[in-house]
Design a protein around this motif. Sequence first.
Motif: not given
Length: 277
Positions: A254-277
């Motif tokens: 559960r702790v590991e999942k929380k860390g992985l989730s946070s990392q992926i969320e940031k990476q996904a949002i940054q990627l979508l912002q780049k694609i949209s720009s």
Amino acid sequence: MQAKTSPVFQIFEQQHQEARALFLVLGKQIKSKKAIELLGKLEFLELYADLLSKIYFGKENLGTNLFSPFKKLKRSLRVIQHLKLVEKSIQEKTTLSAVKMDSFSDYLLSQKRKGQKDAFDLMVGSPLKIWEDLLDKTYESSKGIKPLMISTAINQLVQEELEFLHQDIRTPLSTQAFSQLFESLRRIIMLENFLVHLGFNPIFINQIHQEIQSLKENLKPWYTNHLTLQALSAFLAERENPSKKYLDWAKELRVEKKGLSSQIEKQAIQLLQKISS
């Protein structure tokens, strides 16, 4: 046959032949490795059916109808793939911690055997005609298709995947959103490969394509973690007095999942912002 059809159909035909061969082998004995190989082939065949559906948009549910005989088999093979990932996770945990997970391994083995039996029953009960029908219908639908038509359909499918992601990617991401993210990235990469095969420029510049691939790869440990925690939670729910080692591992996951989730969320949002720009 190939000269009168889309160049992409040549790939479909090859993948179809390889998938059918795996189907025949697995119809004699189920092996997880070959089952996962077949799953990959079916994912390709389904994507090609979706492409045809875009091209012949006037024919309602064309793609769905083409692939529908294989839907249950695909789901069954996905179960085998998931259990294989959990099995690998148990092996890694045992190696790193030197703590045996015999009871959980036995539980997973029973789930694995059930999953393999379900897949085997589907294969034995499925007529070979579904493979012949898929090839024949896809061949007929591929006649006269020009590369530019495929390119347009690919762009439409990629745009749809991006629209799904823009709707789903909201922090915090739900479990379903993580799964959709992985599936969408997988499809986008396959579609980009179609374009390159046809001699067209990819939709995204090389840097964006690398980031898409990187995000997809980073999702794999999250997915393994999620499946392992899911299986372990089901195992613990059946035990009145579960061993502390399993409870501790569930907490670690559960702790590991929380860390992985946070990392992926940031990476996904940054990627979508780049694609949209």
